[in-house]
Design a protein around this motif. Sequence first.
Motif, PDB file in Angstrom:
ATOM      1  N   TYR A  97       0.846  -1.191   0.000  1.00  8.15           N
ATOM      2  CA  TYR A  97       0.000   0.000   0.000  1.00  8.15           C
ATOM      3  C   TYR A  97       0.883   1.243   0.000  1.00  8.15           C
ATOM      4  O   TYR A  97       2.097   1.178   0.262  1.00  8.15           O
ATOM      5  CB  TYR A  97      -0.917   0.018   1.223  1.00  8.15           C
TER       6      TYR A  97
ATOM      7  N   GLU B 253      -1.464   7.427   2.879  1.00  6.70           N
ATOM      8  CA  GLU B 253      -2.168   8.564   2.313  1.00  6.70           C
ATOM      9  C   GLU B 253      -1.287   9.808   2.233  1.00  6.70           C
ATOM     10  O   GLU B 253      -1.383  10.592   1.281  1.00  6.70           O
ATOM     11  CB  GLU B 253      -3.422   8.861   3.143  1.00  6.70           C
TER      12      GLU B 253
ATOM     13  N   ARG C  68       0.667   9.873  -1.043  1.00  3.33           N
ATOM     14  CA  ARG C  68      -0.029   9.790  -2.324  1.00  3.33           C
ATOM     15  C   ARG C  68       0.132  11.100  -3.099  1.00  3.33           C
ATOM     16  O   ARG C  68       0.109  12.184  -2.510  1.00  3.33           O
ATOM     17  CB  ARG C  68      -1.512   9.477  -2.103  1.00  3.33           C
TER      18      ARG C  68
ATOM     19  N   GLN D 221      -3.985   2.275  -9.169  1.00  2.00           N
ATOM     20  CA  GLN D 221      -4.920   1.481  -8.378  1.00  2.00           C
ATOM     21  C   GLN D 221      -4.291   1.016  -7.069  1.00  2.00           C
ATOM     22  O   GLN D 221      -4.941   1.029  -6.013  1.00  2.00           O
ATOM     23  CB  GLN D 221      -5.410   0.275  -9.182  1.00  2.00           C
ATOM     24  N   VAL D 222      -3.021   0.616  -7.126  1.00  3.45           N
ATOM     25  CA  VAL D 222      -2.345   0.205  -5.897  1.00  3.45           C
ATOM     26  C   VAL D 222      -2.216   1.381  -4.941  1.00  3.45           C
ATOM     27  O   VAL D 222      -2.395   1.242  -3.724  1.00  3.45           O
ATOM     28  CB  VAL D 222      -0.961  -0.400  -6.223  1.00  3.45           C
TER      29      VAL D 222
ATOM     30  N   GLU E 108      -4.240   3.914  -4.661  1.00  3.44           N
ATOM     31  CA  GLU E 108      -5.555   4.253  -4.118  1.00  3.44           C
ATOM     32  C   GLU E 108      -6.148   3.139  -3.263  1.00  3.44           C
ATOM     33  O   GLU E 108      -6.802   3.407  -2.252  1.00  3.44           O
ATOM     34  CB  GLU E 108      -6.513   4.586  -5.269  1.00  3.44           C
ATOM     35  N   GLN E 109      -5.928   1.884  -3.657  1.00  6.56           N
ATOM     36  CA  GLN E 109      -6.631   0.775  -3.011  1.00  6.56           C
ATOM     37  C   GLN E 109      -5.718  -0.246  -2.336  1.00  6.56           C
ATOM     38  O   GLN E 109      -6.189  -1.058  -1.545  1.00  6.56           O
ATOM     39  CB  GLN E 109      -7.497   0.040  -4.048  1.00  6.56           C
ATOM     40  N   GLY E 110      -4.435  -0.218  -2.662  1.00  2.09           N
ATOM     41  CA  GLY E 110      -3.529  -1.225  -2.138  1.00  2.09           C
ATOM     42  C   GLY E 110      -3.641  -2.531  -2.913  1.00  2.09           C
ATOM     43  O   GLY E 110      -4.472  -2.683  -3.816  1.00  2.09           O
TER      44      GLY E 110
ATOM     45  N   GLU F 242      -3.615  -6.769  -2.119  1.00  5.91           N
ATOM     46  CA  GLU F 242      -3.636  -7.827  -1.113  1.00  5.91           C
ATOM     47  C   GLU F 242      -3.022  -9.095  -1.682  1.00  5.91           C
ATOM     48  O   GLU F 242      -3.285  -9.473  -2.820  1.00  5.91           O
ATOM     49  CB  GLU F 242      -5.080  -8.103  -0.679  1.00  5.91           C
TER      50      GLU F 242
ATOM     51  N   ARG G  85      -6.857  -6.942 -11.899  1.00  9.23           N
ATOM     52  CA  ARG G  85      -8.032  -7.767 -11.626  1.00  9.23           C
ATOM     53  C   ARG G  85      -7.591  -9.222 -11.526  1.00  9.23           C
ATOM     54  O   ARG G  85      -6.745  -9.692 -12.283  1.00  9.23           O
ATOM     55  CB  ARG G  85      -9.089  -7.611 -12.723  1.00  9.23           C
TER      56      ARG G  85
END
Length: 247
Positions: free
Chosen positions: A7, A10, A13, A29-30, A32-34, A36, A217
């Motif tokens: 991640y 914040e 960023r 995307q990583v 903003e969302q990390g 897993e 995805r």
Amino acid sequence: MFVSGAYVPESFRPDDYREWPYTIPAVAQVVEQGLEFTHPVTFLVGDNGSGKSTLVEAIAEGFKLDARGGRAARKSGGPDLGKTALGEVLRLETTARGARMLAGPRLRKKGFFLRAETAFSMTENLGGVPGYWDEDTAELSHGEGFLAIFRSMFRDPGFYVMDEPESALSFTASLQLVALMHDLGRSGAQVVCATHSPILAATPGADVIEVGEHGLRRARWADLDLVAGWRRYLENPDAYLRHLVDE
């Protein structure tokens, strides 16, 4: 497993996503969302420029692996390359095992970063060096040298990152690497690998993440664009080649 996620805090960023590497959808995307990690073996699969190598390089740096490729950061006498732009801000969520390993003595850290760009020089320079492999890999083919590295450096439970390891491997050698990664996953190791290879991505039990303009995805092997493209080509290569070569 040693790492459960990646991640960007914040506070790190960017305000503007119009600068590289944040222009890459997967990187954005990583941020903003990390990301897993849910399986011992994870593949990032995508085309050139999709961002998969940018991601695995930063992940390797986050685990304090040598940015040039190799073991845990070492005093090699070479120039300090510093961290990549993403590596400067990316942080890893470690499991208890991962935290203990990172906090322990350097010699007890079990990990290795194999990147295709530097692996060829490693095969020429590190054969016989204490802590690496015994074979004189300078006298082996590139593929044989890669397999020697895999056999020697990817055998203990640890955190292993690979960037396109298939670059020097034949079909049969790629299958050997599949077997090795599967065994690593079952032994308590963790592997994160960026690849173009449908062979490697088929490793049983692996988590496959497709990287592209859509970002990231998770996908089944049979649904990957990579697999569909190879399948169409192998079934009818002329359908592709007639547009590329003169009769």
